[in-house]
Enzyme design. Structure first.
Site, PDB file in Angstrom:
ATOM      1  N   ASP A  51       0.816  -1.206   0.000  1.00 44.88           N
ATOM      2  CA  ASP A  51       0.000   0.000   0.000  1.00 44.88           C
ATOM      3  C   ASP A  51       0.853   1.260   0.000  1.00 44.88           C
ATOM      4  O   ASP A  51       0.496   2.267  -0.605  1.00 44.88           O
ATOM      5  CB  ASP A  51      -0.932   0.006   1.212  1.00 44.88           C
ATOM      6  CG  ASP A  51      -2.111  -0.946   1.039  1.00 44.88           C
ATOM      7  OD1 ASP A  51      -2.267  -1.493  -0.064  1.00 44.88           O
ATOM      8  OD2 ASP A  51      -2.861  -1.137   2.015  1.00 44.88           O
ATOM      9  N   GLY A  52       1.996   1.228   0.698  1.00 48.82           N
ATOM     10  CA  GLY A  52       2.885   2.384   0.739  1.00 48.82           C
ATOM     11  C   GLY A  52       3.387   2.761  -0.636  1.00 48.82           C
ATOM     12  O   GLY A  52       3.521   3.950  -0.969  1.00 48.82           O
ATOM     13  N   ASN A 127      -5.258   8.001   2.039  1.00 46.48           N
ATOM     14  CA  ASN A 127      -5.500   6.980   3.051  1.00 46.48           C
ATOM     15  C   ASN A 127      -5.985   7.557   4.383  1.00 46.48           C
ATOM     16  O   ASN A 127      -7.079   7.249   4.824  1.00 46.48           O
ATOM     17  CB  ASN A 127      -4.227   6.160   3.286  1.00 46.48           C
ATOM     18  CG  ASN A 127      -4.481   4.676   3.307  1.00 46.48           C
ATOM     19  OD1 ASN A 127      -5.315   4.176   2.575  1.00 46.48           O
ATOM     20  ND2 ASN A 127      -3.754   3.970   4.153  1.00 46.48           N
ATOM     21  N   ALA A 164     -11.016   4.920   1.429  1.00 46.77           N
ATOM     22  CA  ALA A 164     -10.007   3.954   0.978  1.00 46.77           C
ATOM     23  C   ALA A 164      -9.159   3.470   2.145  1.00 46.77           C
ATOM     24  O   ALA A 164      -8.708   2.330   2.164  1.00 46.77           O
ATOM     25  CB  ALA A 164      -9.112   4.578  -0.090  1.00 46.77           C
ATOM     26  N   THR A 167     -10.072   0.599   6.016  1.00 45.98           N
ATOM     27  CA  THR A 167      -9.829  -0.830   6.239  1.00 45.98           C
ATOM     28  C   THR A 167      -8.431  -1.101   6.777  1.00 45.98           C
ATOM     29  O   THR A 167      -8.170  -2.190   7.267  1.00 45.98           O
ATOM     30  CB  THR A 167     -10.004  -1.610   4.918  1.00 45.98           C
ATOM     31  OG1 THR A 167      -9.354  -0.911   3.871  1.00 45.98           O
ATOM     32  CG2 THR A 167     -11.461  -1.781   4.592  1.00 45.98           C
ATOM     33  N   ALA A 168      -7.552  -0.133   6.701  1.00 45.25           N
ATOM     34  CA  ALA A 168      -6.178  -0.357   7.144  1.00 45.25           C
ATOM     35  C   ALA A 168      -5.905   0.374   8.456  1.00 45.25           C
ATOM     36  O   ALA A 168      -6.015  -0.204   9.531  1.00 45.25           O
ATOM     37  CB  ALA A 168      -5.208   0.099   6.055  1.00 45.25           C
ATOM     38  N   TYR A 169      -5.594   1.645   8.377  1.00 42.10           N
ATOM     39  CA  TYR A 169      -5.158   2.382   9.562  1.00 42.10           C
ATOM     40  C   TYR A 169      -6.249   2.441  10.621  1.00 42.10           C
ATOM     41  O   TYR A 169      -6.028   2.139  11.789  1.00 42.10           O
ATOM     42  CB  TYR A 169      -4.744   3.800   9.151  1.00 42.10           C
ATOM     43  CG  TYR A 169      -3.752   4.427  10.096  1.00 42.10           C
ATOM     44  CD1 TYR A 169      -4.075   4.625  11.444  1.00 42.10           C
ATOM     45  CD2 TYR A 169      -2.494   4.804   9.662  1.00 42.10           C
ATOM     46  CE1 TYR A 169      -3.170   5.178  12.310  1.00 42.10           C
ATOM     47  CE2 TYR A 169      -1.577   5.365  10.527  1.00 42.10           C
ATOM     48  CZ  TYR A 169      -1.918   5.561  11.857  1.00 42.10           C
ATOM     49  OH  TYR A 169      -1.022   6.113  12.709  1.00 42.10           O
ATOM     50  N   LEU A 171      -8.875   0.626  11.070  1.00 40.52           N
ATOM     51  CA  LEU A 171      -9.188  -0.696  11.613  1.00 40.52           C
ATOM     52  C   LEU A 171      -8.165  -1.112  12.666  1.00 40.52           C
ATOM     53  O   LEU A 171      -8.510  -1.637  13.718  1.00 40.52           O
ATOM     54  CB  LEU A 171      -9.229  -1.731  10.490  1.00 40.52           C
ATOM     55  CG  LEU A 171      -9.557  -3.152  10.927  1.00 40.52           C
ATOM     56  CD1 LEU A 171     -10.978  -3.254  11.437  1.00 40.52           C
ATOM     57  CD2 LEU A 171      -9.344  -4.114   9.774  1.00 40.52           C
TER      58      LEU A 171
END
Length: 272
Positions: A51-52, A127, A164, A167-169, A171
């Protein structure tokens, strides 16, 4: 979208697997009779990594609406990378021979950092944005939701994720996942535990379209956008406004594999 792709640019994570995939893409492209040109100002941007790497590709090309973005996953979870190594051949052939490309808009948040001298700085976030204290120290601020005062907060940080990035950070910070629409932000608070002073906060994740953070004077404010710390003097910052209210800010992402946020979230987190 009518296929007008004539060139491509690769953003490659510096590991052996990602470099090999980049090499394979160049070789496959060179064998075609109407091969694409590789250049910096390209129509198609391909991120190879995690993702980065995808965020770096979008940021480095200034969130361009005139480009098409796609990503090949070689990282760990990779929520933003739609394709795998096995999709390389399909990708090259699709771009070269398909007359109409299927794309989808991925919306970004607009960030305004207001300074005490009356000026402001504009940024986009693909993000998330994190507003907190340096070295995870405590800061104080007032939180406004859609223009109304919601609460006064003393805490370590506030995390505001886009549709977007939720779901990552968010979560990972016990935030929410928003499947409702593309114009929402997910706000999560990280609050220190202090047994000496009891302060009341609503720490539940909040979904809204506009947040304004008015900061109390401090010399330790840290603002991080998509993982990059912004070098802004703490004492000069007055407030930060984050909004995601319409369809004016977006990138075009290639939709080669019929993207489904439900499917991706289930697969990445639950493994099936």
């Amino acid at each position: 979208m009518k296929n007008s792709v004539k060139s491509f640019r690769l953003f490659v994570r510096p590991d052996e697997k990602s470099r090999q995939i980049a090499k394979n893409i160049r070789e496959l492209n060179s064998k075609l009779s109407h091969s694409l040109e590789e250049c910096d100002d390209a129509d198609l941007v391909i991120a190879i990594g995690g993702d980065g790497t995808f965020i770096d590709a979008v940021t480095s090309t200034n969130f361009s609406k005139s480009k098409i973005y796609t990503g090949i996953h070689t990282g760990t979870l990779g929520f933003l990378q739609d394709l795998s190594e096995n999709d390389i051949f399909s990708l090259i052939n699709y771009i070269n021979f398909e007359q109409d490309l299927k794309t989808r808009k991925v919306y970004t948040a607009l960030i305004k950092i207001f300074l005490k001298d009356g000026t402001y700085l504009n940024f986009f976030a693909f993000n998330e944005i994190v507003i907190g204290g340096n070295c995870y120290s405590k800061i104080s601020f007032s939180e406004y939701i859609n223009g109304e005062l919601f609460q006064n907060v003393s805490g370590n940080a506030i995390i505001i994720a886009t549709s977007a990035g939720d779901t990552a950070y968010s979560l990972n910070a016990n935030g929410a996942i928003d499947f409702s629409n593309n114009f929402q932000l997910v706000r999560t608070l990280e609050i220190p535990i202090n047994n000496a002073v009891y302060e009341r906060f609503i720490t539940n994740p909040i979904i809204c379209s506009k947040i304004n953070i008015v900061l109390k004077p401090s010399d330790n404010i840290c603002i991080i956008i998509d993982g990059i710390k912004k070098e802004i003097e703490s004492q000069s910052i007055d407030s930060v406004a984050v909004s995601m209210v319409d369809d004016s800010n977006y990138i075009n992402k290639l939709d080669l594999v019929n993207y489904s946020k439900v499917k991706v979230t289930r697969n990445k987190i639950l493994g099936y």
